[in-house]
Design a protein around this motif. Structure first.
Motif, PDB file in Angstrom:
ATOM      1  N   UNK A 249      20.607  14.740  -0.688  1.00 30.78           N
ATOM      2  CA  UNK A 249      21.966  15.277  -0.821  1.00 30.78           C
ATOM      3  C   UNK A 249      21.909  16.796  -0.985  1.00 30.78           C
ATOM      4  N   UNK A 250      20.978  17.282  -1.813  1.00 30.04           N
ATOM      5  CA  UNK A 250      20.830  18.720  -1.983  1.00 30.04           C
ATOM      6  C   UNK A 250      20.502  19.426  -0.677  1.00 30.04           C
ATOM      7  N   UNK A 251      19.663  18.806   0.150  1.00 25.27           N
ATOM      8  CA  UNK A 251      19.311  19.403   1.441  1.00 25.27           C
ATOM      9  C   UNK A 251      20.453  19.271   2.443  1.00 25.27           C
ATOM     10  N   UNK A 252      21.147  18.136   2.416  1.00 27.21           N
ATOM     11  CA  UNK A 252      22.273  17.938   3.331  1.00 27.21           C
ATOM     12  C   UNK A 252      23.394  18.923   3.047  1.00 27.21           C
ATOM     13  N   UNK A 253      23.574  19.306   1.790  1.00 34.03           N
ATOM     14  CA  UNK A 253      24.566  20.324   1.477  1.00 34.03           C
ATOM     15  C   UNK A 253      24.252  21.628   2.195  1.00 34.03           C
ATOM     16  N   UNK A 254      22.979  22.022   2.188  1.00 34.61           N
ATOM     17  CA  UNK A 254      22.598  23.298   2.778  1.00 34.61           C
ATOM     18  C   UNK A 254      22.812  23.323   4.289  1.00 34.61           C
ATOM     19  N   UNK A 255      22.701  22.184   4.958  1.00 32.86           N
ATOM     20  CA  UNK A 255      22.912  22.172   6.406  1.00 32.86           C
ATOM     21  C   UNK A 255      24.370  21.923   6.763  1.00 32.86           C
ATOM     22  N   UNK A 256      25.223  21.689   5.753  1.00 37.93           N
ATOM     23  CA  UNK A 256      26.645  21.488   6.014  1.00 37.93           C
ATOM     24  C   UNK A 256      26.987  20.127   6.572  1.00 37.93           C
ATOM     25  N   UNK A 257      26.260  19.096   6.159  1.00 36.53           N
ATOM     26  CA  UNK A 257      26.538  17.739   6.629  1.00 36.53           C
ATOM     27  C   UNK A 257      27.667  17.121   5.824  1.00 36.53           C
ATOM     28  N   UNK A 258      28.506  16.337   6.489  1.00 32.72           N
ATOM     29  CA  UNK A 258      29.597  15.634   5.807  1.00 32.72           C
ATOM     30  C   UNK A 258      29.029  14.491   4.963  1.00 32.72           C
ATOM     31  N   UNK A 259      29.603  14.205   3.819  1.00 33.28           N
ATOM     32  CA  UNK A 259      30.798  14.811   3.204  1.00 33.28           C
ATOM     33  C   UNK A 259      30.495  15.999   2.297  1.00 33.28           C
ATOM     34  N   UNK A 260      29.363  16.674   2.542  1.00 32.41           N
ATOM     35  CA  UNK A 260      28.945  17.803   1.705  1.00 32.41           C
ATOM     36  C   UNK A 260      29.211  19.129   2.423  1.00 32.41           C
ATOM     37  N   UNK A 261      30.221  19.135   3.276  1.00 27.72           N
ATOM     38  CA  UNK A 261      30.476  20.274   4.156  1.00 27.72           C
ATOM     39  C   UNK A 261      31.651  21.127   3.689  1.00 27.72           C
TER      40      UNK A 261
END
Length: 522
Positions: A249-261
């Motif tokens: 989740x922490x890495x997905x936030x940095x790449x702007x992946x949903x729902x962390x976008x």
């Protein structure tokens, strides 16, 4: 003293050759801070630009020399892994940062750039008017960019959760500051920085909590040790699954992946445009490389539990970037949702876990990064104008771009190349990147996800070609103009366009090099 005299100490072995590229970049950043603090005001900007350009080039030369050694004998230096993935990622990062700094350094013929003269001045205050009247321009953006680059270079090489977190913060903290330094629409810039900081802290908390759970599971902070512990665990798989998911989740936030976008559109819009280009390109490169290492070394072992969840995240990311991007009227927000869609495409390559997929992901982020820096460089030169010819801020409304291709064919033609690459049109680097990543998706059993990606790619082409139509097939608007500048930004734009075409027409040499990218497994 007697105890110290009789104790046996083993001096640590430091592989200076492996750390030299990072030392060059961080050393230049520290020197830039000292110049900003002690050098005469008139010489600070020139010295900062010189260091900002020289450091990435010097690091690239060292990385080229290290490549031939590391391809044959990858090594792990405690918590730092030097393998082909690390060297290739670092080389791509320094090249992208080089052109991004050229865009940052550019100023128009009237002497204004994208950055506030004194970022600490309150927007609209007399202090800000005084800074503008005297032409005062701080230059801390260059050492801040180098500090962020240093964190990015460490990020994909980390074999320890502590190193991973420290690199994440070194990468992110300068970006929080840079996002707040826009010359115009300062309050929007401050709001963007605050959102980025708060949501970034939230994502860091996920990564830390996941790291703590994985430490409790494996009794080690090393990622490679965790990979060795998972197959032998009995009855504790749930702890590993939750911990791995939280780190992802922490890495997905940095790449702007949903729902962390949620941060992406606002931060891309409010930050200074050259910073947006650097952020959109370099952060994605570093974060996807770190994700490649963590996923292929650790998370892939648990893919029976996690792959369905991650596939849904990739699907949602493509859907959000595609369909929300269709209704955007601001070119920076449109490219923000475009970046979200591209993150979903790249996730297919990460999750495919087939031979060669790591190199193909790096080719994709290279193609995307070059086109992104160039596209935001174009945006920084398109300015609003009034009936009296006064040059204002950036004209980010799509309608104002009407007819620019007729009056400014070189800049508009470069933007056309970037848009074609984003859309994945043949003879551009974006087409090759999508082709190799989607091929890996089919080979990895993710055919249904690739089918949705192809549909999404076709739909996103609509909003790219909407801008193309405005540029070349609409009567010129009197409310926007491409300003003449000092030239570094225009050089970077044209260079990015040329590289985008070369990588699309002759991708073989780069793909052959990246085919040697492997990940050092425990």
């Amino acid at each position: 003293m007697n105890l110290l005299a009789t104790a046996n100490f083993t001096a640590p072995t430091i592989e200076w050759a492996s750390l030299t590229p990072i030392i060059i970049v961080l050393g230049a950043a520290v020197l830039g801070v000292l110049i900003e603090a002690f050098a005469p005001a008139r010489s600070r900007r020139g010295a900062g630009i010189f260091l900002g350009i020289l450091a990435p080039l010097a690091a690239f030369v060292v990385l080229v020399m290290r490549w031939f050694t590391v391809v044959d004998t990858p090594s792990s230096l405690g918590e730092y892994v030097e393998d082909p993935l690390t060297i290739a990622t670092q080389a791509i990062l320094v090249l992208v940062t080089f052109v991004a700094i050229l865009v940052m350094a550019d100023r128009t013929r009237v002497g204004d750039g994208a950055f506030a003269g004194q970022p600490s001045d309150r927007p609209g205050s007399s202090d800000e008017e005084t800074s503008d009247a005297h032409g005062y321009q701080r230059s801390e953006m260059f050492p801040l960019t180098l500090f962020s680059l240093g964190g990015m270079m460490i990020f994909p090489a980390a074999d320890s959760f502590i190193t991973l977190f420290v690199a994440l913060e070194v990468m992110s903290l300068p970006l929080y500051i840079l996002a707040a330094t826009a010359r115009r629409r300062r309050q929007l810039s401050h709001e963007a920085a605050l959102k980025y900081f708060l949501l970034g802290a939230f994502a860091s908390a996920f990564l830390l909590m996941g790291s703590a759970l994985l430490y409790g599971f494996s009794r080690s902070l090393k990622i490679s040790a965790l990979a060795s512990a998972i197959p032998t665990a009995l009855g504790m798989d749930w702890l590993a699954v939750v911990g791995v998911f939280m780190v992802m989740v922490g890495l997905l936030f940095k790449v702007g992946a949903a729902p962390f976008h949620a941060w992406t559109p606002d931060v891309y819009t409010g930050a200074p445009t050259p910073v947006t280009g650097f952020m959109a390109a370099a952060v994605k490169i570093a974060a996807f490389a770190a994700m490649l290492r963590f996923y292929q070394v650790v998370a892939a072992i648990l893919q029976w539990d996690l792959l369905p969840v991650f596939a849904v995240i990739a699907l949602a990311t493509m859907a959000v970037g595609t369909f929300v991007g269709l209704v955007q009227k601001d070119v920076k927000r449109m490219l923000a949702y475009s970046s979200i869609a591209h993150a979903g495409f790249i996730l297919i390559g990460v999750f495919s876990v087939v031979p060669g997929s790591a190199g193909h992901v790096l080719f994709y982020v290279l193609a995307y990064g070059v086109a992104t820096v160039g596209a935001f460089g174009v945006i920084s030169l398109v300015r609003s104008t009034d009936a009296e010819g006064y040059i204002g801020g950036e004209a980010t409304s799509l309608e104002r771009w009407a007819g620019l291709g007729k009056n400014h064919p070189v800049i508009a033609g470069s933007m056309l190349v970037f848009l074609l690459s984003f859309a994945g049109i043949p003879l551009t680097a974006g087409f090759i990147g999508k082709f190799v990543v989607f091929s890996d998706g089919f080979a990895g059993g993710l055919g249904w996800l690739v089918a949705f990606a192809l549909l999404s790619s076709a739909i996103t082409a609509f909003y790219y070609f909407r801008l193309v139509r405005l540029l070349f097939f609409t009567e010129p608007s009197e409310s926007a103009v491409v300003v003449r500048s000092e030239g570094t930004g225009a050089f970077a734009i044209v260079a990015c366009a040329v590289v985008t075409i070369i990588l699309g027409v002759f991708p073989g040499p780069v793909l052959s090099l990246l085919a040697q990218v492997g990940i050092l497994l425990p």
